[in-house]
Design an enzyme around this catalytic site. Sequence first.
Site, mmCIF file in Angstrom:
data_model
loop_
_atom_site.group_PDB
_atom_site.id
_atom_site.type_symbol
_atom_site.label_atom_id
_atom_site.label_comp_id
_atom_site.label_asym_id
_atom_site.label_seq_id
_atom_site.Cartn_x
_atom_site.Cartn_y
_atom_site.Cartn_z
ATOM 1 N N ASP A 254 -4.904 -14.395 -25.059
ATOM 2 C CA ASP A 254 -4.914 -15.037 -23.741
ATOM 3 C C ASP A 254 -3.964 -16.225 -23.771
ATOM 4 O OD1 ASP A 254 -6.734 -13.272 -22.551
ATOM 5 O OD2 ASP A 254 -8.440 -14.344 -23.396
ATOM 6 N N LYS B 160 -5.627 -7.760 -28.083
ATOM 7 C CA LYS B 160 -5.669 -7.429 -26.656
ATOM 8 C C LYS B 160 -4.552 -8.155 -25.923
ATOM 9 C CE LYS B 160 -8.030 -9.188 -22.955
ATOM 10 N NZ LYS B 160 -8.980 -9.315 -21.847
ATOM 11 N N ASP C 285 -5.072 -4.463 -21.520
ATOM 12 C CA ASP C 285 -6.161 -4.641 -20.545
ATOM 13 C C ASP C 285 -5.580 -4.929 -19.161
ATOM 14 O OD1 ASP C 285 -8.673 -4.986 -19.462
ATOM 15 O OD2 ASP C 285 -8.936 -7.030 -20.232
ATOM 16 N N LEU C 286 -5.120 -3.854 -18.495
ATOM 17 C CA LEU C 286 -4.491 -4.038 -17.178
ATOM 18 C C LEU C 286 -5.450 -3.721 -16.036
ATOM 19 C CD1 LEU C 286 -0.896 -2.569 -17.724
ATOM 20 C CD2 LEU C 286 -1.698 -4.925 -17.960
ATOM 21 N N LYS C 287 -6.616 -3.171 -16.324
ATOM 22 C CA LYS C 287 -7.618 -2.852 -15.295
ATOM 23 C C LYS C 287 -6.959 -2.187 -14.081
ATOM 24 C CE LYS C 287 -10.850 -6.538 -16.630
ATOM 25 N NZ LYS C 287 -10.100 -7.224 -17.702
ATOM 26 N N LEU C 288 -6.330 -1.031 -14.335
ATOM 27 C CA LEU C 288 -5.589 -0.334 -13.275
ATOM 28 C C LEU C 288 -6.544 0.224 -12.226
ATOM 29 C CD1 LEU C 288 -3.105 1.660 -15.555
ATOM 30 C CD2 LEU C 288 -2.661 -0.491 -14.335
ATOM 31 N N ASP D 136 -5.593 2.425 -8.625
ATOM 32 C CA ASP D 136 -4.621 2.858 -7.609
ATOM 33 C C ASP D 136 -4.837 4.356 -7.396
ATOM 34 O OD1 ASP D 136 -2.255 3.051 -5.974
ATOM 35 O OD2 ASP D 136 -1.433 1.327 -7.055
ATOM 36 N N ILE D 137 -3.957 4.993 -6.632
ATOM 37 C CA ILE D 137 -4.110 6.434 -6.449
ATOM 38 C C ILE D 137 -3.864 7.125 -7.791
ATOM 39 C CG2 ILE D 137 -3.506 6.403 -3.990
ATOM 40 C CD1 ILE D 137 -0.713 7.433 -4.789
ATOM 41 N N ASN E 151 -2.022 9.514 -8.940
ATOM 42 C CA ASN E 151 -0.656 9.770 -9.403
ATOM 43 C C ASN E 151 0.002 8.506 -9.970
ATOM 44 O OD1 ASN E 151 1.555 11.669 -9.651
ATOM 45 N ND2 ASN E 151 2.577 10.388 -8.099
ATOM 46 N N THR F 250 -17.991 -9.141 -15.624
ATOM 47 C CA THR F 250 -19.079 -10.078 -15.945
ATOM 48 C C THR F 250 -19.038 -11.317 -15.056
ATOM 49 O OG1 THR F 250 -17.701 -10.822 -17.769
ATOM 50 C CG2 THR F 250 -19.532 -9.395 -18.333
ATOM 51 N N ARG G 116 -19.686 -14.476 -29.311
ATOM 52 C CA ARG G 116 -19.671 -15.832 -29.863
ATOM 53 C C ARG G 116 -20.277 -15.823 -31.254
ATOM 54 N NH1 ARG G 116 -16.758 -16.085 -26.376
ATOM 55 N NH2 ARG G 116 -16.536 -17.577 -24.676
ATOM 56 N N GLN H 7 -18.654 -18.257 -20.272
ATOM 57 C CA GLN H 7 -19.334 -16.957 -20.272
ATOM 58 C C GLN H 7 -20.828 -17.199 -20.082
ATOM 59 O OE1 GLN H 7 -17.854 -14.163 -20.199
ATOM 60 N NE2 GLN H 7 -16.158 -13.986 -21.645
ATOM 61 N N ARG I 84 -12.035 -17.052 -27.314
ATOM 62 C CA ARG I 84 -12.075 -18.430 -27.784
ATOM 63 C C ARG I 84 -12.919 -18.637 -29.028
ATOM 64 N NH1 ARG I 84 -13.259 -20.233 -21.780
ATOM 65 N NH2 ARG I 84 -14.219 -18.168 -21.952
HETATM 66 O O1 C5P Z 1 -14.390 -14.912 -25.685
HETATM 67 P P1 C5P Z 1 -13.717 -15.451 -24.472
HETATM 68 O O2 C5P Z 1 -14.658 -15.845 -23.368
HETATM 69 O O3 C5P Z 1 -12.642 -16.452 -24.704
HETATM 70 O O4 C5P Z 1 -12.975 -14.125 -24.033
HETATM 71 C C1 C5P Z 1 -12.306 -13.997 -22.916
HETATM 72 C C2 C5P Z 1 -11.614 -12.667 -23.008
HETATM 73 O O5 C5P Z 1 -12.542 -11.592 -22.777
HETATM 74 C C3 C5P Z 1 -10.562 -12.593 -21.949
HETATM 75 O O6 C5P Z 1 -9.457 -11.917 -22.514
HETATM 76 C C4 C5P Z 1 -11.215 -11.804 -20.876
HETATM 77 O O7 C5P Z 1 -10.286 -11.079 -20.111
HETATM 78 C C5 C5P Z 1 -12.108 -10.861 -21.657
HETATM 79 N N1 C5P Z 1 -13.183 -10.298 -20.841
HETATM 80 C C6 C5P Z 1 -14.308 -11.001 -20.465
HETATM 81 N N2 C5P Z 1 -15.280 -10.410 -19.710
HETATM 82 C C7 C5P Z 1 -15.122 -9.174 -19.314
HETATM 83 C C8 C5P Z 1 -13.992 -8.439 -19.680
HETATM 84 C C9 C5P Z 1 -13.043 -9.054 -20.460
HETATM 85 O O8 C5P Z 1 -14.457 -12.157 -20.783
HETATM 86 N N3 C5P Z 1 -16.069 -8.588 -18.629
#
Ligand code: C5P
Length: 242
Positions: free
Chosen positions: A16, A38, A65-68, A70-71, A73, A126, A189, A198, A219
Amino acid sequence: MALLTASAAIPIVALDVPDRAGAEAVVRRLGDACGFYKVGLELFSAEGPAIVSWLRGLGKEVFVDLKLHDIPNTVRGAARSVARHGAALLTVHASGGREMIAAAVEGAREGRPDGGCGILGVTILTSMDATGVESAWGRTGVTVQDEVLRLAGLVAEGQGTGIVCSGHEADAVRGKFGGRLGLLIPGIRLPGGEAHDQRRVMTPAAAAEAGARWLILGRAVTAAADPVAAMAEVNQSLAGIS
Ligand code: C5P
């Protein structure tokens, strides 16, 4: 492919960071302690697929991790391109539907005929709770767990490799789908570590025991006072759990 079938959970460190210089600092520091990274929207948007090729050149596996969404095709073409650069995992939104998921699976196979690029469906972010889902999708009486299970069903029908979900839904998903869907779990964590923003976190060992196949470490590793020691603690806590 071993990475997609191994029974022990595989830790993936999230890059990140805004650019390649930031990524290089993390990858150089962790060295051999981390073999899977990632690349998310921020880094991919800044550096393009060259960042995936660069990581592959260092012998690392890459989750894009692009979370696509779209249609079918368009998603097929994007998955083909990402897989061609050597990605091992790529995300699409499960809410794009089974046809879109199936198209992503086909595209990934076209781009990586060795079958080495798995498609993961993102279920409920989340950052969303039941009220958020109700308001976004115009529905009432929603529970996050039911929605995760419903969306996981679409991923299974579309022949996806697995899903992204919180560790707290892992048991329910395992109960319904067994080993059919690999679980990628973020929000990890180290014991006693800072939760940051989180809301629901788990230790690496707890997530692995809940059935995670991949763990996203952000993190907990990259913002640790000693990232190498934090990564060693993650690896150690996963050793022996199968
Ligand atoms: O562990 P930390 O909170 O720093 O992690 C954040 C990473 O986890 C980010 O790359 C975030 O995109 C990913 N992530 C998330 N929750 C999700 C999906 C991915 O925190 N549901």
